[in-house]
Design a protein around this motif. Structure first.
Motif, PDB file in Angstrom:
ATOM      1  N   THR A  11      11.424 -19.300  32.473  1.00 25.24           N
ATOM      2  CA  THR A  11      11.310 -18.541  31.226  1.00 25.24           C
ATOM      3  C   THR A  11      11.777 -17.096  31.376  1.00 25.24           C
ATOM      4  N   ALA A  12      11.842 -16.594  32.585  1.00 27.47           N
ATOM      5  CA  ALA A  12      12.313 -15.220  32.794  1.00 27.47           C
ATOM      6  C   ALA A  12      13.816 -15.108  32.561  1.00 27.47           C
ATOM      7  N   HIS A  13      14.544 -16.200  32.843  1.00 29.61           N
ATOM      8  CA  HIS A  13      15.996 -16.168  32.733  1.00 29.61           C
ATOM      9  C   HIS A  13      16.532 -17.089  31.645  1.00 29.61           C
ATOM     10  N   GLY A  14      15.625 -17.800  30.965  1.00 33.85           N
ATOM     11  CA  GLY A  14      16.044 -18.656  29.864  1.00 33.85           C
ATOM     12  C   GLY A  14      16.916 -19.818  30.281  1.00 33.85           C
ATOM     13  N   ARG A  15      16.552 -20.480  31.387  1.00 32.95           N
ATOM     14  CA  ARG A  15      17.362 -21.607  31.862  1.00 32.95           C
ATOM     15  C   ARG A  15      16.483 -22.605  32.618  1.00 32.95           C
ATOM     16  N   PRO A  16      17.018 -23.793  32.872  1.00 32.84           N
ATOM     17  CA  PRO A  16      16.260 -24.764  33.660  1.00 32.84           C
ATOM     18  C   PRO A  16      16.014 -24.248  35.075  1.00 32.84           C
ATOM     19  N   GLY A  17      14.895 -24.652  35.647  1.00 32.15           N
ATOM     20  CA  GLY A  17      14.577 -24.302  37.038  1.00 32.15           C
ATOM     21  C   GLY A  17      15.187 -25.337  37.971  1.00 32.15           C
ATOM     22  N   ALA A  18      16.421 -25.115  38.380  1.00 31.15           N
ATOM     23  CA  ALA A  18      17.149 -26.057  39.236  1.00 31.15           C
ATOM     24  C   ALA A  18      16.849 -25.793  40.708  1.00 31.15           C
ATOM     25  N   GLY A  19      16.713 -26.862  41.473  1.00 28.66           N
ATOM     26  CA  GLY A  19      16.515 -26.739  42.914  1.00 28.66           C
ATOM     27  C   GLY A  19      15.097 -26.406  43.328  1.00 28.66           C
ATOM     28  N   ILE A  20      14.122 -26.693  42.492  1.00 32.00           N
ATOM     29  CA  ILE A  20      12.723 -26.396  42.806  1.00 32.00           C
ATOM     30  C   ILE A  20      12.075 -27.614  43.463  1.00 32.00           C
ATOM     31  N   ALA A  21      11.449 -27.391  44.608  1.00 36.29           N
ATOM     32  CA  ALA A  21      10.748 -28.463  45.315  1.00 36.29           C
ATOM     33  C   ALA A  21       9.520 -28.882  44.525  1.00 36.29           C
ATOM     34  N   VAL A  22       9.301 -30.196  44.450  1.00 32.66           N
ATOM     35  CA  VAL A  22       8.181 -30.783  43.723  1.00 32.66           C
ATOM     36  C   VAL A  22       7.502 -31.781  44.668  1.00 32.66           C
ATOM     37  N   THR A  23       6.195 -31.629  44.859  1.00 38.78           N
ATOM     38  CA  THR A  23       5.438 -32.562  45.689  1.00 38.78           C
ATOM     39  C   THR A  23       4.289 -33.104  44.860  1.00 38.78           C
ATOM     40  N   VAL A  24       4.124 -34.421  44.876  1.00 39.02           N
ATOM     41  CA  VAL A  24       3.072 -35.083  44.103  1.00 39.02           C
ATOM     42  C   VAL A  24       2.019 -35.629  45.059  1.00 39.02           C
ATOM     43  N   PHE A  25       0.750 -35.360  44.728  1.00 37.60           N
ATOM     44  CA  PHE A  25      -0.391 -35.826  45.517  1.00 37.60           C
ATOM     45  C   PHE A  25      -1.316 -36.658  44.639  1.00 37.60           C
ATOM     46  N   LEU A 104       6.524 -24.184  32.692  1.00 34.75           N
ATOM     47  CA  LEU A 104       7.253 -23.003  32.235  1.00 34.75           C
ATOM     48  C   LEU A 104       6.831 -21.886  33.174  1.00 34.75           C
ATOM     49  N   VAL A 105       7.799 -21.286  33.873  1.00 32.13           N
ATOM     50  CA  VAL A 105       7.436 -20.365  34.950  1.00 32.13           C
ATOM     51  C   VAL A 105       8.340 -19.133  34.975  1.00 32.13           C
ATOM     52  N   SER A 106       7.740 -18.019  35.361  1.00 31.22           N
ATOM     53  CA  SER A 106       8.455 -16.774  35.624  1.00 31.22           C
ATOM     54  C   SER A 106       7.836 -16.192  36.892  1.00 31.22           C
ATOM     55  N   PRO A 107       8.375 -15.100  37.417  1.00 31.01           N
ATOM     56  CA  PRO A 107       7.741 -14.500  38.596  1.00 31.01           C
ATOM     57  C   PRO A 107       6.338 -13.962  38.325  1.00 31.01           C
ATOM     58  N   TRP A 108       5.952 -13.878  37.041  1.00 31.28           N
ATOM     59  CA  TRP A 108       4.684 -13.246  36.680  1.00 31.28           C
ATOM     60  C   TRP A 108       3.697 -14.160  35.952  1.00 31.28           C
ATOM     61  N   SER A 109       4.135 -15.362  35.576  1.00 31.85           N
ATOM     62  CA  SER A 109       3.225 -16.247  34.837  1.00 31.85           C
ATOM     63  C   SER A 109       3.744 -17.679  34.857  1.00 31.85           C
ATOM     64  N   TYR A 110       2.852 -18.597  34.471  1.00 32.67           N
ATOM     65  CA  TYR A 110       3.264 -19.983  34.276  1.00 32.67           C
ATOM     66  C   TYR A 110       2.318 -20.644  33.280  1.00 32.67           C
ATOM     67  N   SER A 111       2.805 -21.727  32.674  1.00 35.96           N
ATOM     68  CA  SER A 111       1.979 -22.531  31.794  1.00 35.96           C
ATOM     69  C   SER A 111       2.482 -23.966  31.818  1.00 35.96           C
ATOM     70  N   THR A 112       1.630 -24.849  31.329  1.00 36.66           N
ATOM     71  CA  THR A 112       1.968 -26.261  31.278  1.00 36.66           C
ATOM     72  C   THR A 112       1.294 -26.881  30.064  1.00 36.66           C
ATOM     73  N   TYR A 113       1.634 -28.106  29.797  1.00 34.87           N
ATOM     74  CA  TYR A 113       1.031 -28.876  28.709  1.00 34.87           C
ATOM     75  C   TYR A 113       1.425 -30.326  28.930  1.00 34.87           C
TER      76      TYR A 113
END
Length: 116
Positions: A11-25, A104-113
């Motif tokens: 959300t800080a740059h208005g684009r998809p977060g590409a290349g982000i590691a995701v781990t599911v537990f 939805l993430v920025s260096p200063w915040s995040y949210s989900t739904y």
């Protein structure tokens, strides 16, 4: 057939977060790692994180490597980062349903739904 999907938006740059590691537990009966993935150019993971019999009723956690993503952008953010690993815990009550967990993430915040 039920499935678990995600989508990360920077959300800080208005684009998809590409290349982000995701781990599911899976959290029921202890914390057990189920899989690791990396978001694609559209900020999504292909294929679904879990689907069919792999998605069971219970508690889950998704850990997103947002801090490594922002570090790689070379933004000169202060260390330690305010938002580093983002940990989202959620429950699956109906394993035949679609559970979409966007971040939805920025260096200063995040949210989900729960998305669709």
């Amino acid at each position: 057939m039920g499935r678990l999907t995600t989508h990360v938006l920077d959300t800080a740059h208005g684009r998809p977060g590409a290349g982000i590691a995701v781990t599911v537990f899976r959290l029921d009966g202890g914390r057990r790692e189920l899989l690791r993935a990396v978001t694609n150019h559209d900020g999504r993971c292909d294929p679904p994180l879990l689907e069919g019999a792999a998605l069971e009723r219970g508690s889950y956690e998704i850990v997103f490597g947002a801090g490594d993503y922002f570090r790689a952008l070379g933004l000169g953010l202060p260390e330690p980062l305010f938002v580093d690993e983002v940990v989202l815990r959620f429950g699956v009550a109906d394993p035949t349903a679609h559970y979409h967990v966007p971040l939805l993430v920025s260096p200063w915040s995040y949210s989900t739904y729960r998305g669709s």
